[in-house]
Design a protein around this motif. Structure first.
Motif, PDB file in Angstrom:
ATOM      1  N   ILE A   1       0.839  -1.201   0.000  1.00  0.00           N
ATOM      2  CA  ILE A   1       0.000   0.000   0.000  1.00  0.00           C
ATOM      3  C   ILE A   1       0.879   1.257   0.000  1.00  0.00           C
ATOM      4  N   VAL A   2       1.927   1.238   0.825  1.00  0.00           N
ATOM      5  CA  VAL A   2       2.866   2.369   0.856  1.00  0.00           C
ATOM      6  C   VAL A   2       3.574   2.495  -0.493  1.00  0.00           C
ATOM      7  N   ARG A   3       3.853   1.369  -1.129  1.00  0.00           N
ATOM      8  CA  ARG A   3       4.495   1.380  -2.441  1.00  0.00           C
ATOM      9  C   ARG A   3       3.651   2.159  -3.451  1.00  0.00           C
ATOM     10  N   ILE A   4       2.350   2.036  -3.391  1.00  0.00           N
ATOM     11  CA  ILE A   4       1.461   2.775  -4.290  1.00  0.00           C
ATOM     12  C   ILE A   4       1.656   4.282  -4.101  1.00  0.00           C
ATOM     13  N   CYS A   5       1.756   4.704  -2.838  1.00  0.00           N
ATOM     14  CA  CYS A   5       1.935   6.133  -2.528  1.00  0.00           C
ATOM     15  C   CYS A   5       3.264   6.661  -3.061  1.00  0.00           C
ATOM     16  N   THR A   6       4.331   5.900  -2.870  1.00  0.00           N
ATOM     17  CA  THR A   6       5.651   6.348  -3.345  1.00  0.00           C
ATOM     18  C   THR A   6       5.717   6.349  -4.869  1.00  0.00           C
ATOM     19  N   THR A   7       4.971   5.455  -5.502  1.00  0.00           N
ATOM     20  CA  THR A   7       4.928   5.423  -6.965  1.00  0.00           C
ATOM     21  C   THR A   7       4.280   6.690  -7.510  1.00  0.00           C
ATOM     22  N   LEU A   8       3.276   7.188  -6.821  1.00  0.00           N
ATOM     23  CA  LEU A   8       2.620   8.439  -7.219  1.00  0.00           C
ATOM     24  C   LEU A   8       3.611   9.615  -7.205  1.00  0.00           C
ATOM     25  N   ILE A   9       4.430   9.651  -6.163  1.00  0.00           N
ATOM     26  CA  ILE A   9       5.439  10.716  -6.052  1.00  0.00           C
ATOM     27  C   ILE A   9       6.442  10.604  -7.194  1.00  0.00           C
ATOM     28  N   ALA A  10       6.895   9.388  -7.474  1.00  0.00           N
ATOM     29  CA  ALA A  10       7.861   9.169  -8.553  1.00  0.00           C
ATOM     30  C   ALA A  10       7.278   9.564  -9.906  1.00  0.00           C
ATOM     31  N   THR A  11       5.995   9.300 -10.101  1.00  0.00           N
ATOM     32  CA  THR A  11       5.322   9.650 -11.358  1.00  0.00           C
ATOM     33  C   THR A  11       5.339  11.159 -11.583  1.00  0.00           C
ATOM     34  N   TYR A  12       5.063  11.908 -10.544  1.00  0.00           N
ATOM     35  CA  TYR A  12       5.076  13.371 -10.640  1.00  0.00           C
ATOM     36  C   TYR A  12       6.473  13.878 -11.008  1.00  0.00           C
ATOM     37  N   LEU A  13       7.494  13.322 -10.375  1.00  0.00           N
ATOM     38  CA  LEU A  13       8.866  13.757 -10.637  1.00  0.00           C
ATOM     39  C   LEU A  13       9.286  13.471 -12.075  1.00  0.00           C
ATOM     40  N   ASN A  14       8.956  12.279 -12.577  1.00  0.00           N
ATOM     41  CA  ASN A  14       9.315  11.927 -13.952  1.00  0.00           C
ATOM     42  C   ASN A  14       8.639  12.853 -14.962  1.00  0.00           C
ATOM     43  N   ALA A  15       7.353  13.118 -14.723  1.00  0.00           N
ATOM     44  CA  ALA A  15       6.585  13.958 -15.648  1.00  0.00           C
ATOM     45  C   ALA A  15       7.091  15.402 -15.658  1.00  0.00           C
ATOM     46  N   HIS A  16       7.613  15.852 -14.537  1.00  0.00           N
ATOM     47  CA  HIS A  16       8.118  17.226 -14.426  1.00  0.00           C
ATOM     48  C   HIS A  16       9.228  17.492 -15.438  1.00  0.00           C
ATOM     49  N   TYR A  17      10.156  16.545 -15.589  1.00  0.00           N
ATOM     50  CA  TYR A  17      11.289  16.752 -16.497  1.00  0.00           C
ATOM     51  C   TYR A  17      10.887  16.596 -17.965  1.00  0.00           C
ATOM     52  N   THR A  18       9.864  15.792 -18.223  1.00  0.00           N
ATOM     53  CA  THR A  18       9.361  15.694 -19.596  1.00  0.00           C
ATOM     54  C   THR A  18       8.833  17.047 -20.058  1.00  0.00           C
ATOM     55  N   ASN A  19       8.182  17.740 -19.144  1.00  0.00           N
ATOM     56  CA  ASN A  19       7.673  19.072 -19.456  1.00  0.00           C
ATOM     57  C   ASN A  19       8.814  20.039 -19.799  1.00  0.00           C
ATOM     58  N   LEU A  20       9.913  19.937 -19.070  1.00  0.00           N
ATOM     59  CA  LEU A  20      11.046  20.822 -19.306  1.00  0.00           C
ATOM     60  C   LEU A  20      11.735  20.542 -20.634  1.00  0.00           C
ATOM     61  N   LEU A  21      11.767  19.272 -21.038  1.00  0.00           N
ATOM     62  CA  LEU A  21      12.539  18.885 -22.221  1.00  0.00           C
ATOM     63  C   LEU A  21      11.760  18.970 -23.528  1.00  0.00           C
ATOM     64  N   ILE A  22      10.467  18.593 -23.523  1.00  0.00           N
ATOM     65  CA  ILE A  22       9.702  18.618 -24.782  1.00  0.00           C
ATOM     66  C   ILE A  22       8.389  19.392 -24.636  1.00  0.00           C
TER      67      ILE A  22
END
Length: 482
Positions: free
Chosen positions: A383-404
């Protein structure tokens, strides 16, 4: 249809066929072996999963990704990477051979000493055929890889079943793994025209190293985070508990590897060829992003809905503990295609430094998972893994916005039409579980209703990604039967 689009979808078609056919065979063999063997035997194999996953990353060293993303590769580069990987693989096999007693002591399982020493051969076997895999991937030639994968899966699976029926226990799984890699590597060599020659250039290593070294660090951290749960459960819980987790992970991996993994595998070399064309790169990335998400989401939601009748029907009541693990893993994996596709942008742009930075942050996110796992059990850990995955998803998407310039808001808007339809279908399928019916009848009704609703809704909406995937499948079936 443009040449690039035609080549891409042809590659996706064969890549999907390879994975689904190979996984279908592996799945069937896994069901038979799960009925023949006990959960603790699968748990013993699960204990060494992280060891070999980390070793594989060291051998690859990020060079295969570096070669795939290059616009052109020379004979000198192929040969240098081949010999470098071969030397590293032999080095790691010696390390594993010598340290196998310490690994066995860590997991408190004496059997692991000989198991590690035998499985260690797969590290060298994989290194020998890494250049062939790179060449076929660069050419988007998954038709040949389909044949190779099917033959190796069938051969090793039949061998494992025979050994399990004759009382070989855990060794039936060990030999299955070694046999599959050996057959796979041998066939890649047989079908490939490339052969190594006595050429080695330290300049090639220096050229690839800046990108590849960061990809190595990223790969090691990613592998550690992905296999962290095997390490934790194997160390602090009985082997049977790891067996339950391993089985649920394998069910979940069927979806992740076959869908998101294949879309990524095909689109990465295609998108890499567009790395200097910002407009086409973003356009094609959005297509890949939406296609990956809508297919993966539906498959995972279906798997959550049918998890209980599926597991109890196929592998028996002794595996019932795997049901809740599978459902939680599937929820966490919903974000997997988003994460993978966003990270691909960083790879394509050569920003291995940012990828490494993100993976280090994700290591820190394992701290609460570790704490909850030890003190509250596997279910709460997931269950905690689901929460940490959400945080990781936000971080990954942030850099995609910066690059393309593809923002998180745009990503949500793009996938929302698929999410709301498939979430409704899931609710209906899950509600069917309340019926007191035989598991076979229950799962049949669920799948019939789910697929019927899927086609009715999407045929009415005519969303682009759905239409393209449907045309791809219809085209493949027509060519197959003609």
């Amino acid at each position: 249809m443009s040449t690039l689009k035609q080549k891409t979808f042809h590659g996706i078609g064969w890549s999907f066929l390879e994975s689904f056919a190979g996984s279908g065979i592996t799945f069937l063999i896994g069901i038979i072996l799960a009925r023949l063997l006990s959960p603790d035997i699968f748990g013993i194999i699960g204990m060494v999963t992280i060891v070999f996953a980390l070793s594989k990353e060291f051998i690859d060293s990020g060079f295969s990704i570096g070669l795939i993303r290059k616009l052109n590769c020379s004979t000198e580069e192929y040969n240098t990477v081949f010999y470098f990987n071969l030397i590293i693989s032999l080095f790691f096999y010696i390390i594993l051979f010598c340290f196998s007693p310490f690994i066995a002591d860590f997991f408190k399982e004496p059997l692991l000493i000989n198991i590690i020493r035998v499985l260690g051969f797969t590290i060298v076997i994989n290194a020998i055929s890494i250049v062939q895999r790179v060449i076929f991937t660069r050419e988007i030639n998954f038709k040949l890889q389909t044949k190779v994968s099917l033959i190796s899966s069938i051969t090793s699976g039949i061998l494992a079943i025979i050994l399990a029926m004759n009382g070989y226990g855990v060794w039936s799984l060990v030999i299955q793994i070694v046999a599959k890699e050996l057959v796979n590597s041998s066939l890649l060599w047989f079908f490939s025209k490339w052969r190594p020659c006595l050429v080695f250039s330290i300049d090639v290593i220096k050229d690839l190293l800046p990108f590849s070294s960061k990809m190595l660090g990223t790969g090691l951290i990613t592998t550690l985070t992905n296999n962290f749960y095997y390490l934790l459960i194997g160390r602090y819980f009985p082997p049977a508990m790891l067996g339950y987790y391993t089985r649920s992970e394998q069910f979940n991996a069927i979806v992740i590897n076959n869908i998101t993994g294949n879309i990524e595998r095909v689109f990465f070399p295609v998108l890499s060829s567009l790395q200097k064309d910002e407009i086409n790169l973003k356009f094609n990335f959005r297509r890949a992003f939406k296609t990956s998400f809508f297919i993966t989401l539906f498959a995972l939601l279906v798997l959550i809905a049918v998890a209980k009748p599926l597991i109890l029907l196929l592998i028996g009541v002794k595996w019932e503990q795997s049901v809740i693990y599978l459902q939680l893993l599937c929820i966490s994996s919903i974000f997997y295609p988003i994460n993978v596709m966003n990270l691909n942008v960083l790879k394509i742009k050569g920003r291995s430094d940012l990828i490494l930075k993100l993976q280090i942050i994700k290591i820190l996110l394992l701290i609460p998972v570790f704490y909850v796992g030890i003190f509250h059990g596997i279910t709460y850990m997931l269950i905690v893994r689901i929460c940490t995955t959400l945080i990781a998803t936000y971080l990954n998407a942030h850099y995609t916005n910066l690059l393309i310039n593809y923002s998180i808001k745009e990503q949500i808007i793009d996938i929302w039409p698929y999410f709301k339809i498939e979430a409704f279908i899931f609710i209906v399928m899950f509600a069917i579980l309340q019926l007191q019916l035989h598991y076979f009848i229950l799962i049949t009704i669920q799948l019939f209703v789910g697929l019927l609703m899927f086609f009715v809704f999407f045929e009415r909406k005519k969303l682009n990604e759905y239409t393209e995937v449907k045309e791809l499948l219809v085209g493949l079936l027509k060519r197959r039967f003609n």
